[in-house]
Design an enzyme around this catalytic site. Structure first.
Site, short mmCIF file in Angstrom:
data_model
loop_
_atom_site.label_atom_id
_atom_site.label_comp_id
_atom_site.label_asym_id
_atom_site.label_seq_id
_atom_site.Cartn_x
_atom_site.Cartn_y
_atom_site.Cartn_z
N ASP A 110 1.15 -1.20 0.24
CA ASP A 110 -0.05 -0.13 0.19
C ASP A 110 0.90 0.98 -0.01
OD1 ASP A 110 -2.27 1.58 1.01
OD2 ASP A 110 -1.41 1.84 2.94
P1 ADP Z 1 -3.55 4.39 0.20
O1 ADP Z 1 -3.91 3.05 -1.12
O2 ADP Z 1 -1.86 4.84 -0.86
O3 ADP Z 1 -3.35 4.10 1.27
P2 ADP Z 1 -6.31 5.38 0.32
O4 ADP Z 1 -7.23 3.48 -0.17
O5 ADP Z 1 -6.28 5.33 1.87
O6 ADP Z 1 -4.94 5.41 -0.48
O7 ADP Z 1 -7.03 6.23 -0.28
C1 ADP Z 1 -7.42 6.23 -1.61
C2 ADP Z 1 -7.24 7.95 -1.83
O8 ADP Z 1 -8.37 8.14 -1.17
C3 ADP Z 1 -6.42 9.04 -1.04
O9 ADP Z 1 -5.69 9.81 -2.31
C4 ADP Z 1 -7.44 10.20 -0.96
O10 ADP Z 1 -7.51 11.01 -2.72
C5 ADP Z 1 -8.55 9.59 -0.74
N1 ADP Z 1 -8.86 9.75 0.45
C6 ADP Z 1 -9.00 8.70 1.22
N2 ADP Z 1 -9.30 8.74 2.77
C7 ADP Z 1 -8.70 9.79 3.34
C8 ADP Z 1 -9.64 11.35 3.91
N3 ADP Z 1 -9.70 11.10 4.56
N4 ADP Z 1 -8.99 12.69 3.05
C9 ADP Z 1 -9.03 13.07 2.05
N5 ADP Z 1 -9.18 12.62 1.03
C10 ADP Z 1 -8.71 10.57 1.61
MG MG Z 2 -2.44 3.38 3.66
#
Ligand code: ADP
Ligand code: MG
Length: 421
Positions: A110
């Site tokens: 991730d």
């Molecule tokens: P990763 O897979 O890299 O950990 P996430 O799946 O947690 O990323 O999040 C994907 C996208 O969703 C982020 O890049 C953002 O655009 C949006 N996102 C997720 N959670 C939040 C949050 N709490 N506030 C703002 N944007 C969020």
């Molecule tokens: Mg993450």
């Protein structure tokens, strides 16, 4: 609910690893008991050997054939390695995960919170159509206050640094992999507005139009490798850019993993393709899958398993839980703030240090080698003692020494893992 079900489904699909041992053990025991009985009965009846010496030989046979060293081969090695790993801050929830980790071919990470520090900071706030920067930040921070996501932390911190007062928020909801939403009240009697903070996809799902201007700003930040989120009500108010640099240990850890035989190293992220690519370039990762929702991450892991067999997934958020459950080994960062993640994972990196990961894989490989050494040694000793007993060359005391001695050697060989560097 659906996500928990995905987790349960994936977990119930795992194949138990000890079926062979159970299968073999049962047959071996019956074989030895039958052999010992025959060894008492056959020599006196067919070969004119007296009952007392054939009884003695049968006893020796029972001693040398009892598979103590064989049985202890795996648990002794695994327990030593689990202890060693725990002292390095790597917690395995069971020995079978250690054995599986030693066989991984592919590993997927991730991005946010796993490859990156998760100590993100807000770098830019760009308003759209004359919205007010402080208003954008205070609305966003008010909604994010209810989220444990690393991006949320950054937004809340930025608002605190500017001493902004945050409006009260009701019904704040996390949309895993997309963003957050909540209803903000302006003042005590002011109007209430639903606030959205998150990705393009979140806004698209709510059928809120993202103007070209906002899209260009997003792209600009993404090309710099920054994660950019939209803030809006029924229209987009602005864009917040967040820089989240990779962990210091990430690059070296990935190189080590490749060196010890990981054929494929990839990123699975909910973030945008451009941001993910920028990070992949920095870290020397070739396989990038971006814009994934939690369920899509799990599907991507299933595809990796079809292509590579044994696959590890490392993650930190609720959005990673289905992927961790689908992986052959799910690994959670210890800093993960979400119970479902820690619960779902097979392994937890307590110190949040990615360099523990190649260490854990090397230790796991070493453990698997130790198990093979132990089993081979135990089998050879049993075979030699059996042949010797049949030829009448092994008196009972020698049989006992050979049997106990081989068990002891297997244990000592396993204990070496306690000091594995
Ligand atoms: P990763 O897979 O890299 O950990 P996430 O799946 O947690 O990323 O999040 C994907 C996208 O969703 C982020 O890049 C953002 O655009 C949006 N996102 C997720 N959670 C939040 C949050 N709490 N506030 C703002 N944007 C969020
Ligand atoms: Mg993450």
């Amino acid at each position: 609910m659906n996500r928990l079900r995905r987790v349960e489904q994936a977990q119930s699909g795992r194949v138990p690893t000890n079926t062979f041992v159970a299968w073999f053990g049962q047959r071996y025991t019956i074989g030895v008991l039958a052999g010992a009985t025959l060894a008492v009965v056959i020599p006196p009846t067919l070969m004119q050997i007296d009952w007392s010496s054939s009884f003695y030989r049968s006893l020796t046979l029972l001693v040398v054939a009892s598979p103590c060293a064989l049985i202890i081969s795996t648990p002794a090695a695994v327990l030593s390695a689990l202890g060693r790993a725990a002292r390095r801050g790597v917690l395995f929830k069971g020995g079978s995960h250690l054995i599986t980790l030693g066989k991984i071919r592919a590993i997927a990470f991730d991005k946010t919170g796993t490859l990156t520090e998760g100590k993100a900071t807000v770098t830019d706030i760009d308003p759209i159509d004359g919205a007010n920067v402080s208003e954008i930040l205070s609305l966003a921070a008010a909604v994010e206050a209810g989220s444990t996501h690393p991006l949320a932390q950054a937004v809340v911190d930025a608002a605190h640094r500017r001493n902004l007062s945050l409006p009260a928020v009701k019904d704040s909801t996390t949309h895993a992999g997309l963003g957050v939403s909540g209803v903000a009240q302006d003042g005590s009697s002011g109007p209430s507005r639903r606030i959205l903070v998150g990705s393009r996809r979140l806004f698209a799902e709510r059928q809120i139009d993202v103007p070209n201007r906002a899209d260009e700003i997003l792209k600009g930040f993404e090309e710099q490798g920054k994660t950019a989120v939209l803030v809006g009500t029924d229209r987009v108010l602005g864009v917040i850019a967040i820089a989240d640099p990779p962990r210091r240990t990430a690059k070296a850890a990935l190189r080590d993993l490749r060196q010890i035989g990981a054929r494929s190293i990839g990123i699975l992220t909910g973030d945008n393709q451009r941001v993910a690519q920028a990070m992949a370039r920095q870290l020397g990762i070739d396989d990038v899958q971006a814009g994934l929702l939690p369920e899509e991450k799990a599907d991507a892991v299933a595809a990796l398993r079809r292509a590579h067999g044994t696959v590890a997934v490392v993650g930190d958020g609720i959005n990673d839980a289905p992927a961790l459950a689908t992986a052959s080994v799910g690994i959670a960062m210890g800093g993960a703030k979400n119970d479902v993640v820690l619960e779902t994972a097979d392994v937890v990196l307590m110190s949040d240090d990615l360099s523990c990961l190649p260490y854990a894989v090397r230790l796991a490989k070493r453990t698997n080698r130790t198990i093979v050494e132990n089993l081979t040694f135990a089998l050879v000793v049993i075979a030699l003692l059996l042949v010797g007993t049949f030829l009448g060359r092994i008196p009972l005391p020698v049989g006992v020494i050979g049997h106990e001695g081989s068990t002891l050697l297997v244990v000592l060989n396993s204990l070496r893992l306690l000091w594995y560097k």
